[in-house]
Design a protein around this motif. Structure first.
Motif, PDB file in Angstrom:
ATOM      1  N   SER A   5       0.914  -1.216  -0.150  1.00  0.00           N
ATOM      2  CA  SER A   5       0.123  -0.066  -0.007  1.00  0.00           C
ATOM      3  C   SER A   5       0.873   1.167   0.245  1.00  0.00           C
ATOM      4  N   GLY A   6       0.434   2.479  -0.292  1.00  0.00           N
ATOM      5  CA  GLY A   6       0.973   3.733  -0.195  1.00  0.00           C
ATOM      6  C   GLY A   6       1.701   3.937  -1.470  1.00  0.00           C
ATOM      7  N   VAL A 197      -2.881   1.819  -3.536  1.00  0.00           N
ATOM      8  CA  VAL A 197      -1.314   1.864  -3.925  1.00  0.00           C
ATOM      9  C   VAL A 197      -1.259   2.952  -5.143  1.00  0.00           C
TER      10      VAL A 197
END
Length: 556
Positions: A5-6, A197
């Motif tokens: 994620s991110g 993401v």
């Protein structure tokens, strides 16, 4: 994509982790480009898809080293003309019947041909054109197999392993929901089981199939050809009284293709020439497939369970441009067509090889101003040609007595040799000639250089071995550079272009050739007074640089 994620930073974001997207990723990573692949599927699908890679695609993949390690391949080359990686069948038959079944299918009176593809004959592989057998696809001596029969699942696993080994980050289970470009780069947003993401980079390559999010959100226009036939596909188990003969079968209502699959399954494909399906968005059922098969063959066929059912048609589309700023399309995202002739995967893989090295050079700062635009100029006409001749094959496959004379004519042409060679070169893409950079092109420019044997100052070799280093080649034959200054002109690109002195090669009839990483000739020497390679080198690779500015280790 456990735990992903991110924000992910990369040079290039490849949307779609099928074989085409993964080859793009391999090409880029091989040149030191940071790549992330975003794929919606969690695992590689086992659903039957493409099984054919035609000659020119095989030749390019071998030159780029992408088949290294694939079953049946040694040192990046096939171990024998009968190699069929991933098929589970070992060697292929060396003979087979020519006639296609026009009988009652399975009543005991007639037999269909084999699969119509993959059967070996001396000097080539038997294929088909519009379901008419007898088309022999061959390749020049020294080249790999003319037709590689390999399940797409096997290729996809192979290319993914290769990509990961080169440092590519593959994010599976991520569905792309947003694609945006701006002056300084691109942003791709995806969602998965662990959240969102965001991938940021310089370029996006859309390899996300016929329903491409990159194409739709990127604003790519397309030329569309509406469907005129309907088709079904699936694996089934035949019940007592439901026997069908393996092969391609034509009746007065349409076509049925029957192929044995592992585990007692039978793989069926139907083509109904009455018109397109009105409910093409509705998933087919086993009962619908049973009715369609029975209607085409003119008798009841008992079918039990089924799996992997799908519907398709001859709907065709080609993007009006393969590039919009920092966004590119490859494979089915750029073009779709009726899957007769097995050319879809090959066309996409050739897209990947063409774009891959050019985009890598652009990222690394080694590209001329117009190099990226040549991807569209070279690959879009190739896709249009595939669409045109697959539509011609659909026309030949339509039921009706009025087409019998035309089908009989093609049957004779395929048996005759010469005209069949033209069709075979077209289907296998070996007749491709790229636009030339030169104002007055000479022979070999834009053409594919066969794998000729070469004798260099270092000893015997061939074209495939030399291109394994990765970079473009300037081949100087015999005393061809005496007075020409070709090597001196190439000095400004000494860290990128490898100069190789060779003995003269009969048949090439050129003093010098500039060969691209994909095996196509960018420049050829010609008559006295013709300009040397410097102009083409600058068009492809930008202004000359001082020796050593390009890291030699990257190109081998």
């Amino acid at each position: 994509m456990a735990g992903v994620s991110g924000v992910v930073e990369a040079d290039v974001v490849v949307v779609g982790g099928g074989p085409v997207g993964l080859v793009v990723a391999c090409e880029l990573a091989g040149w030191g480009v940071r790549v992330v692949v975003v794929e919606s599927e969690v695992v590689v699908s086992e659903r039957p898809r493409a099984t054919t890679v035609h000659a020119r695609a095989v030749q390019c993949l071998v030159r780029r080293g992408h088949l290294e390690g694939l079953a049946g391949v040694r040192g990046g080359r096939f171990s024998g003309p009968g190699s069929v990686p991933g098929s589970g069948h070992g060697s292929v038959s060396r003979s087979g019947p020519r006639s296609v079944s026009r009988s009652g299918l399975g009543l005991g009176s007639g037999a269909g041909v084999g699969s119509g593809s993959g059967s070996g004959v001396d000097g080539g592989v038997v294929f088909h054109f519009a379901g008419i057998p007898g088309l022999v696809v061959s390749a020049p001596g020294g080249e790999p197999v003319a037709v590689l029969k390999c399940e797409q699942e096997v290729l996809e696993r192979h290319f993914e392993a290769r990509a990961r080994g080169l440092g590519v980050r593959v994010l599976r289970g991520c569905r792309v929901v947003g694609v945006r470009q701006w002056r300084g780069g691109v942003v791709v947003t995806a969602r998965g089981a662990f959240g969102s993401v965001v991938c940021r980079g310089l370029f996006v390559v859309g390899a996300d199939g016929a329903r491409s999010v990159v194409r739709e959100q990127g604003g790519f226009a397309s030329r569309v050809y509406p469907a005129s036939v309907s088709a079904l596909a699936g694996d089934v188990r035949l019940e007592v009284g439901g026997s069908l003969v393996t092969g391609w079968h034509r009746t007065e209502r349409g076509w049925l293709v029957v192929k044995e699959a592992e585990g007692g399954w039978v793989r069926l494909r139907t083509v109904n020439g009455a018109g397109p399906c009105a409910q093409w968005r509705v998933a087919p059922t086993v009962e619908e497939l049973r009715r369609e098969v029975s209607w085409i063959v003119g008798r009841e066929v008992a079918i039990g369970e089924g799996r992997w059912l799908s519907r398709f048609s001859d709907f065709s589309r080609v993007a009006s441009s393969y590039r919009r700023g920092r966004l590119f399309l490859v494979g089915d995202a750029a073009h779709v067509h009726f899957p007769v002739g097995g050319q879809g995967l090959s066309t996409g893989l050739l897209d990947a090889v063409d774009l891959g090295w050019k985009l890598a050079f652009a990222v690394r700062g080694w590209a001329g101003a117009g190099l990226l635009d040549t991807y569209d100029q070279e690959r879009r006409p190739a896709a249009q040609r595939v669409i045109d001749h697959t539509r011609a094959q659909v026309a030949l496959m339509r039921p009706g007595p009025e087409l019998e004379p035309l089908r009989a004519l093609f049957d004779e042409l395929l048996a005759g040799g010469g005209e069949a060679g033209v069709l075979a070169s077209m289907v296998s893409a070996q007749d491709t000639v790229l636009p030339s950079c030169g104002r007055s092109p000479v022979y070999w420019e834009g053409r594919f250089l066969p794998n000729v044997a070469l004798v260099t100052r270092e000893g015997p070799t061939d074209v495939i071995a030399l291109l394994a280093g990765g970079g473009p080649l300037l081949l100087l034959f015999g005393q061809g550079d005496a007075g020409g200054g070709f090597e001196e002109q190439a000095r400004g690109w000494a860290g990128l272009v490898r100069v190789v002195h060779c003995d003269a090669v009969p048949g090439l009839e050129r003093d010098a050739l500039l060969v691209r990483p994909d095996g196509y000739v960018a420049w050829a020497s010609g008559r006295e007074g013709r300009e040397g390679p410097a102009g083409v080198l600058e068009e492809y690779f930008g202004a000359p640089v001082r020796v050593g500015e390009v890291p030699v280790g990257v190109v081998g």
